[in-house]
Design an enzyme around this catalytic site. Structure first.
Site: not given
Length: 227
Positions: A14, A42, A73, A75-76, A115-116, A188
């Site tokens: 990250n 990422n 990424n 979509s965080s 994603n989450t 994860y």
């Protein structure tokens, strides 16, 4: 390998915006690595930056030399406004720049699904901390993420490699992701709780699942539930 990440987490590296020490520090650490495994980087834009595309391009130029694959990424859930990049116009603007050139040079492409979630499915909905903000990961995400994976496999007609993630904690979970269209499986949360010994366990259980259903390889099972 440049992977446009749609609703994905499970990051390997990250940068700023994901609460790391920043791209310069990350680059130095990657440059000092001498491992033989596959390394994914990422990339997401900083939450304080206005020109998101230029921030992604900077990340690609700085970190692509160290990576076997790159994740764009978009979509965080913890970076304000980042999910807006999932719109068709915004995404096309993003990937047609230097990032696309990197992907073409490496001759690889794919999508990480998914994603989450900001939803709180059962049994999480009744948990005392269910009202907290942020993305939910782990087992409650499995059915939802696998459904999205299957839908994406059908929409892409199996032509784009998909990485399935979301709630994977054992070989049976990994197998279901593969049958739903995943060429690769990523985890994860379970890894954070159970540690490195979980990996050989999942591999052994996955082999049993393949043999049980008459598949000679993972590739034979990819998308089996979508046909």
């Amino acid at each position: 390998m440049c992977i446009a990440e749609t609703m994905a987490y499970c990051a390997v590296i990250n940068r700023c915006g994901f609460n790391s020490e920043g791209i310069v520090v990350v680059a130095k650490r990657l440059g000092a690595q001498h491992g033989s495994g596959i390394l994914g980087v990422n990339i997401g834009n900083n939450k304080t930056i206005e020109d998101a595309v230029s921030d992604y391009v900077k990340g690609v130029h700085t970190l692509s030399q160290f990576a076997d694959y790159l994740v764009i990424n978009i979509s965080s859930l913890n970076t304000p406004g980042l999910c807006k990049l999932q719109g068709r116009k915004q995404l096309e603007e993003l990937v047609k720049k230097d990032i696309a050139a990197v992907a073409l040079a490496l001759h690889l492409d794919g999508l990480i699904i998914s994603n989450t979630t900001i939803s709180r499915p059962d049994p999480v909905t009744s948990h005392p901390l269910a009202g907290e903000s942020g993305g939910l990961s782990g087992k409650p995400l499995f059915d939802m993420s696998t459904s999205i994976l299957k839908e994406m496999y059908i929409l892409t007609q199996g032509k784009i490699p998909l990485i399935g993630c979301g709630g994977v904690s054992n070989g049976e979970d990994a197998y279901k992701k593969i049958r739903a269209g995943a060429t690769l499986v990523q985890l994860y949360t379970a890894f954070a709780y159970d540690g490195p010994s979980l990996i050989p366990q999942i591999k052994a259980e996955l082999a049993e699942c393949l043999e049980r259903d008459g598949f000679k390889s993972v590739q034979e099972a990819v998308g089996a539930d979508c046909k």
